[in-house]
Design an enzyme around this catalytic site. Structure first.
Site, PDB file in Angstrom:
ATOM      1  N   VAL A  38      27.269  78.783   7.883  1.00 31.05           N
ATOM      2  CA  VAL A  38      25.905  78.885   7.357  1.00 31.05           C
ATOM      3  C   VAL A  38      25.178  80.132   7.863  1.00 31.05           C
ATOM      4  O   VAL A  38      24.410  80.772   7.124  1.00 31.05           O
ATOM      5  CB  VAL A  38      25.098  77.593   7.675  1.00 31.05           C
ATOM      6  CG1 VAL A  38      24.916  77.390   9.181  1.00 31.05           C
ATOM      7  CG2 VAL A  38      23.756  77.596   6.982  1.00 31.05           C
ATOM      8  N   HIS A  42      29.051  64.687  20.820  1.00 30.64           N
ATOM      9  CA  HIS A  42      28.512  63.742  19.839  1.00 30.64           C
ATOM     10  C   HIS A  42      28.956  62.352  20.251  1.00 30.64           C
ATOM     11  O   HIS A  42      30.143  62.110  20.456  1.00 30.64           O
ATOM     12  CB  HIS A  42      29.024  64.057  18.435  1.00 30.64           C
ATOM     13  CG  HIS A  42      28.206  63.363  17.391  1.00 30.64           C
ATOM     14  ND1 HIS A  42      28.235  62.006  17.218  1.00 30.64           N
ATOM     15  CD2 HIS A  42      27.304  63.836  16.506  1.00 30.64           C
ATOM     16  CE1 HIS A  42      27.385  61.666  16.260  1.00 30.64           C
ATOM     17  NE2 HIS A  42      26.812  62.762  15.811  1.00 30.64           N
ATOM     18  N   ARG A  84      21.049  62.636  21.636  1.00 25.58           N
ATOM     19  CA  ARG A  84      22.505  62.567  21.806  1.00 25.58           C
ATOM     20  C   ARG A  84      22.971  62.520  23.252  1.00 25.58           C
ATOM     21  O   ARG A  84      23.891  61.785  23.587  1.00 25.58           O
ATOM     22  CB  ARG A  84      23.134  63.819  21.205  1.00 25.58           C
ATOM     23  CG  ARG A  84      23.128  63.762  19.754  1.00 25.58           C
ATOM     24  CD  ARG A  84      23.886  64.862  19.160  1.00 25.58           C
ATOM     25  NE  ARG A  84      23.831  64.559  17.737  1.00 25.58           N
ATOM     26  CZ  ARG A  84      24.011  65.422  16.780  1.00 25.58           C
ATOM     27  NH1 ARG A  84      24.286  66.666  17.076  1.00 25.58           N
ATOM     28  NH2 ARG A  84      23.933  65.056  15.541  1.00 25.58           N
ATOM     29  N   ARG A 118      20.761  70.423  21.795  1.00 27.73           N
ATOM     30  CA  ARG A 118      20.293  70.624  20.417  1.00 27.73           C
ATOM     31  C   ARG A 118      19.820  69.316  19.794  1.00 27.73           C
ATOM     32  O   ARG A 118      20.483  68.291  19.910  1.00 27.73           O
ATOM     33  CB  ARG A 118      21.436  71.188  19.581  1.00 27.73           C
ATOM     34  CG  ARG A 118      21.145  71.239  18.115  1.00 27.73           C
ATOM     35  CD  ARG A 118      22.411  71.500  17.345  1.00 27.73           C
ATOM     36  NE  ARG A 118      23.270  70.344  17.337  1.00 27.73           N
ATOM     37  CZ  ARG A 118      23.804  69.809  16.235  1.00 27.73           C
ATOM     38  NH1 ARG A 118      23.568  70.351  15.064  1.00 27.73           N
ATOM     39  NH2 ARG A 118      24.587  68.753  16.305  1.00 27.73           N
ATOM     40  N   GLU A 124      16.839  60.689  12.084  1.00 30.70           N
ATOM     41  CA  GLU A 124      17.994  60.733  12.988  1.00 30.70           C
ATOM     42  C   GLU A 124      17.525  60.669  14.433  1.00 30.70           C
ATOM     43  O   GLU A 124      16.335  60.862  14.711  1.00 30.70           O
ATOM     44  CB  GLU A 124      18.794  62.018  12.751  1.00 30.70           C
ATOM     45  CG  GLU A 124      19.476  62.037  11.395  1.00 30.70           C
ATOM     46  CD  GLU A 124      20.462  63.166  11.240  1.00 30.70           C
ATOM     47  OE1 GLU A 124      20.467  64.082  12.074  1.00 30.70           O
ATOM     48  OE2 GLU A 124      21.240  63.119  10.271  1.00 30.70           O
ATOM     49  N   HIS A 148      31.015  68.636  20.437  1.00 33.94           N
ATOM     50  CA  HIS A 148      30.425  68.775  19.100  1.00 33.94           C
ATOM     51  C   HIS A 148      29.698  70.087  18.878  1.00 33.94           C
ATOM     52  O   HIS A 148      29.818  70.697  17.828  1.00 33.94           O
ATOM     53  CB  HIS A 148      29.473  67.597  18.911  1.00 33.94           C
ATOM     54  CG  HIS A 148      28.892  67.506  17.539  1.00 33.94           C
ATOM     55  ND1 HIS A 148      29.686  67.455  16.414  1.00 33.94           N
ATOM     56  CD2 HIS A 148      27.617  67.453  17.102  1.00 33.94           C
ATOM     57  CE1 HIS A 148      28.901  67.376  15.337  1.00 33.94           C
ATOM     58  NE2 HIS A 148      27.646  67.387  15.729  1.00 33.94           N
TER      59      HIS A 148
HETATM   60  C1  LIG Z   1      31.632  67.246  11.975  1.00 36.68           C
HETATM   61  C2  LIG Z   1      30.372  68.041  12.149  1.00 36.68           C
HETATM   62  C3  LIG Z   1      29.170  67.543  11.670  1.00 36.68           C
HETATM   63  C4  LIG Z   1      27.986  68.285  11.816  1.00 36.68           C
HETATM   64  N1  LIG Z   1      26.814  67.790  11.275  1.00 36.68           N
HETATM   65  C5  LIG Z   1      25.704  68.566  11.316  1.00 36.68           C
HETATM   66  C6  LIG Z   1      24.508  68.158  10.637  1.00 36.68           C
HETATM   67  O1  LIG Z   1      24.466  67.129   9.993  1.00 36.68           O
HETATM   68  N2  LIG Z   1      23.426  68.976  10.721  1.00 36.68           N
HETATM   69  C7  LIG Z   1      23.430  70.150  11.402  1.00 36.68           C
HETATM   70  O2  LIG Z   1      22.421  70.854  11.435  1.00 36.68           O
HETATM   71  N3  LIG Z   1      24.561  70.563  12.044  1.00 36.68           N
HETATM   72  C8  LIG Z   1      25.683  69.808  12.003  1.00 36.68           C
HETATM   73  N4  LIG Z   1      26.826  70.236  12.626  1.00 36.68           N
HETATM   74  C9  LIG Z   1      26.805  71.533  13.328  1.00 36.68           C
HETATM   75  C10 LIG Z   1      26.846  72.640  12.309  1.00 36.68           C
HETATM   76  O3  LIG Z   1      27.731  72.309  11.272  1.00 36.68           O
HETATM   77  C11 LIG Z   1      27.309  73.941  12.938  1.00 36.68           C
HETATM   78  O4  LIG Z   1      26.632  74.177  14.122  1.00 36.68           O
HETATM   79  C12 LIG Z   1      27.029  75.098  12.019  1.00 36.68           C
HETATM   80  O5  LIG Z   1      27.509  74.825  10.723  1.00 36.68           O
HETATM   81  C13 LIG Z   1      27.659  76.359  12.570  1.00 36.68           C
HETATM   82  O6  LIG Z   1      27.536  77.371  11.635  1.00 36.68           O
HETATM   83  P1  LIG Z   1      27.958  78.845  12.037  1.00 36.68           P
HETATM   84  O7  LIG Z   1      27.434  79.729  10.955  1.00 36.68           O
HETATM   85  O8  LIG Z   1      27.566  79.130  13.421  1.00 36.68           O
HETATM   86  O9  LIG Z   1      29.534  78.897  12.011  1.00 36.68           O
HETATM   87  P2  LIG Z   1      30.730  77.968  11.551  1.00 36.68           P
HETATM   88  O10 LIG Z   1      30.359  77.118  10.396  1.00 36.68           O
HETATM   89  O11 LIG Z   1      31.283  77.343  12.758  1.00 36.68           O
HETATM   90  O12 LIG Z   1      31.741  79.061  11.017  1.00 36.68           O
HETATM   91  C14 LIG Z   1      32.291  80.030  11.884  1.00 36.68           C
HETATM   92  C15 LIG Z   1      33.001  81.025  11.044  1.00 36.68           C
HETATM   93  O13 LIG Z   1      33.501  82.086  11.838  1.00 36.68           O
HETATM   94  C16 LIG Z   1      34.852  82.344  11.514  1.00 36.68           C
HETATM   95  N5  LIG Z   1      35.467  82.934  12.703  1.00 36.68           N
HETATM   96  C17 LIG Z   1      35.501  82.430  13.956  1.00 36.68           C
HETATM   97  N6  LIG Z   1      36.172  83.262  14.767  1.00 36.68           N
HETATM   98  C18 LIG Z   1      36.555  84.323  14.040  1.00 36.68           C
HETATM   99  C19 LIG Z   1      37.296  85.513  14.307  1.00 36.68           C
HETATM  100  N7  LIG Z   1      37.818  85.778  15.518  1.00 36.68           N
HETATM  101  N8  LIG Z   1      37.497  86.401  13.307  1.00 36.68           N
HETATM  102  C20 LIG Z   1      37.018  86.148  12.065  1.00 36.68           C
HETATM  103  N9  LIG Z   1      36.338  85.036  11.745  1.00 36.68           N
HETATM  104  C21 LIG Z   1      36.105  84.128  12.717  1.00 36.68           C
HETATM  105  C22 LIG Z   1      35.387  80.979  11.095  1.00 36.68           C
HETATM  106  O14 LIG Z   1      36.556  81.084  10.319  1.00 36.68           O
HETATM  107  C23 LIG Z   1      34.193  80.450  10.290  1.00 36.68           C
HETATM  108  O15 LIG Z   1      34.184  80.989   8.993  1.00 36.68           O
HETATM  109  C24 LIG Z   1      28.013  69.516  12.486  1.00 36.68           C
HETATM  110  C25 LIG Z   1      29.222  70.021  12.971  1.00 36.68           C
HETATM  111  C26 LIG Z   1      30.396  69.297  12.799  1.00 36.68           C
HETATM  112  C27 LIG Z   1      31.664  69.881  13.313  1.00 36.68           C
END
Ligand SMILES: Cc1cc2nc3c(=O)[nH]c(=O)nc-3n(C[C@H](O)[C@H](O)[C@H](O)COP(=O)(O)OP(=O)(O)OC[C@H]3O[C@@H](n4cnc5c(N)ncnc54)[C@H](O)[C@@H]3O)c2cc1C
Length: 529
Positions: free
Chosen positions: A15, A236, A276, A370, A117, A335
């Site tokens: 995201v 979590h 949490r 968080r 929540e 988590h």
């Molecule tokens: C099961 C689960 C349920 C969740 N539920 C919620 C919820 O309901 N509400 C909420 O707010 N949050 C929730 N979270 C937390 C939330 O989803 C994450 O914190 C958030 O989506 C992280 O987004 P991000 O952009 O940091 O990266 P991520 O979505 O973690 O993506 C990281 C990206 O970086 C890439 N990457 C990593 N290392 C490298 C590298 N060396 N080279 C190239 N690419 C790389 C990966 O391939 C990926 O595309 C949940 C998490 C999980 C696991």
């Protein structure tokens, strides 16, 4: 050298990274490239279930209540300015996402449906597809990025930051990366955004996908960029206790709707709507007391379970459980990494040209813990802020938000700098690990035993020898690089957890169960000072 003309290189397609990339293609547009180690639609983001917390106009909730709930969960370490930006700009970003095509659930009258929540004083969590919120957000963003980005590098693995010094001081000028065939390239760009997500893979039991190996945080640590709050790994409380990896999550929304926690004797033992950390701690304590490796979530009283929570119903049913009849086995799972690469209020890190957002960053919005559903929101808010700052000509950090203390400015939450001596490579001359999967498994087991929900000086010290030899690995491929990154983040976590001789938020020391007012500061590794 690939794409020498990129203005902005985004690492990661969750995201945070995709929100930045979409904004970069908007007004004032930048030439943006997205480099990601798996497919564009693969990230922790797509696993997110419960939703996005945002106060929309016209209801009795208020921005200030969302702010207060976030600060309360953060246990004294949130940066209030960063939290204010999160809660004030969040609703606008949700509207933009809806305009982009993301479909959120609505009530029969057509208004956006809202759930409550744990840790939230009001129902303010927006969701999509019941509990498939992340998948819907990821879908909408991936579509937009495919339509607008100058370059999409899927299956490319970022190894390390390129840091150059042309006389005006060090700055980030790109990354060294492996392409899909394992060939090394230098990918140059005027600005680099770390959006590489969290590090749940540090532990044996995690809700995070296999990609969550802390790569961005490890790259920052190796480059001496300031990193903070990494001792605050949130567990979590209610992951389904089942060998599937990542652990299916039984979202907080279930407890929000009335599901109850029961111990091995069937008794309730904690307020189900507590934050949490409180629930995970109570569960771990009860599991130790009763000598069991899981407890129970009782959702038998919830009506229309399959219809309201189709994703959860599917994972529960896939292991042969019927939520209307069976108690669901649960245990805490790693988590969310509350800390990360320290940024100012616009995502600038301590290294000019390097920015960070979402889970890889430490903006100060989460503090020691968080609040549920604030992390998708953080990515949606702070990803685009990076782009706004780049468009405004910014290049280095300002003394705002969590960066204040790091730059030596007066800050409401002070900082303490910790020296981080990264151990050298393994003794073997070639530095190769014979069985990378086994070494990763052993690292995860050691971290789970010694640096999990409950830690102590003794358990942390006992964990270090399992981690140290892997930190300095010189990787020959992506699997070794992930192992070295996990070890590097583990090393930083051990160092910070050992220095934090108190219990606060997600960090719990069995030998220091109290919160110490003297330790109300951020522990910073690397960076200036
Ligand atoms: C099961 C689960 C349920 C969740 N539920 C919620 C919820 O309901 N509400 C909420 O707010 N949050 C929730 N979270 C937390 C939330 O989803 C994450 O914190 C958030 O989506 C992280 O987004 P991000 O952009 O940091 O990266 P991520 O979505 O973690 O993506 C990281 C990206 O970086 C890439 N990457 C990593 N290392 C490298 C590298 N060396 N080279 C190239 N690419 C790389 C990966 O391939 C990926 O595309 C949940 C998490 C999980 C696991």
């Amino acid at each position: 050298v690939v794409n020498p003309e990129l203005d902005l290189l985004v690492l990661g397609s969750g995201v945070g990274g995709l929100s930045a990339a979409v904004r970069a293609a908007g007004p004032g547009s930048l030439r943006v490239g997205v480099l990601t180690k798996a497919r564009l639609d693969q990230s922790a983001t797509r696993w997110a279930q419960g939703g996005v917390a945002a106060v929309l106009g016209g209801d009795e909730d208020s921005i200030d209540l969302h702010l207060a709930d976030t600060l309360a969960a953060g246990a004294g370490l949130c940066d209030t300015d960063a939290v204010r930006i999160l809660v004030e700009e969040g609703p606008g970003r949700v509207s933009e996402l809806i305009a982009l095509g993301a479909l959120f659930d609505r009530d029969p009258g057509g208004a956006l449906a809202r759930a409550r929540e744990g840790g939230h004083s009001m129902a303010r969590v927006l969701h999509a597809g019941g509990a498939a919120t992340g998948a819907e957000i990821e879908r909408a963003l991936v579509e937009a990025v495919h339509a607008t980005a100058a370059a999409v590098m899927e299956g490319w693995f970022a190894l390390d930051l390129l840091v150059s010094d042309s006389g005006t001081g060090a700055r980030c000028s790109g990354v060294r990366a492996l392409d899909v065939d394992g060939v090394v390239h230098d990918v140059r760009a005027r600005h680099v955004v770390l959006a590489t997500g969290g590090a749940g893979q540090l532990y044996s039991v995690t809700t995070n996908p296999a990609q969550s190996t802390g790569d961005g945080v490890a790259m920052a640590l190796r480059a001496g960029v300031a990193v903070a709050d990494v001792e605050f790994m949130q567990f979590h409380p209610t992951a389904l206790h089942h060998p599937a990896m990542p652990r299916p999550l039984l979202s907080e929304a279930l407890r929000g709707h009335g599901a109850l926690l029961r111990d091995a004797d069937g008794n309730r033992f904690v307020d189900e709507l507590s934050p949490r950390d409180v629930v995970a701690r109570a569960m771990t304590g009860r599991m130790l007391e009763q000598g069991v490796d899981h407890l129970w979530l009782d959702a038998t009283m919830l009506e229309r379970f399959d219809e309201r929570f189709p994703t959860i119903a599917a994972s529960v049913r896939s292991v042969g459980l019927d939520p209307a009849r069976d108690l669901l086995p649960i245990a805490p799972a790693a988590h969310y990494l509350s800390g990360g690469v320290v940024t100012d209020l616009d995502g600038a890190t301590s290294l000019p040209g390097l920015w960070a957002c979402a889970e890889a960053a430490c903006t100060g919005v989460h503090g020691a813990n968080r609040l549920a559903s604030n992390s998708l929101l953080e990515g949606m808010v702070f990803g685009p802020r990076v782009v706004e700052a780049v468009l405004a000509g910014r290049d280095g950090p300002r003394a705002t938000g969590a960066m204040r203390g790091v730059l030596g400015a007066e800050a409401p939450v002070g900082v303490r700098h910790l020296a981080l001596a990264l151990p050298p490579g393994p003794p073997a001359a070639d530095g190769e690990v014979p069985d990378v999967a086994k070494a990763r498994d052993e690292l995860q087991r050691a971290m789970t035993a010694g640096a999990g929900v409950l830690r102590s000086a003794a358990s942390l010290a006992a964990t270090a020898p399992a981690v140290a030899p892997l930190v300095g690995l010189r990787p020959t491929g992506a699997a070794e690089a992930e192992l070295a990154n996990l070890a590097t983040v583990a090393w930083a976590l051990l160092r910070s957890a050992e220095a934090r001789t108190e219990s606060r938020g997600a960090h719990n020391r069995s030998d220091h169960p109290e919160t110490s007012p003297a330790l109300r500061h951020r522990l910073v590794l690397g960076g200036p000072g």
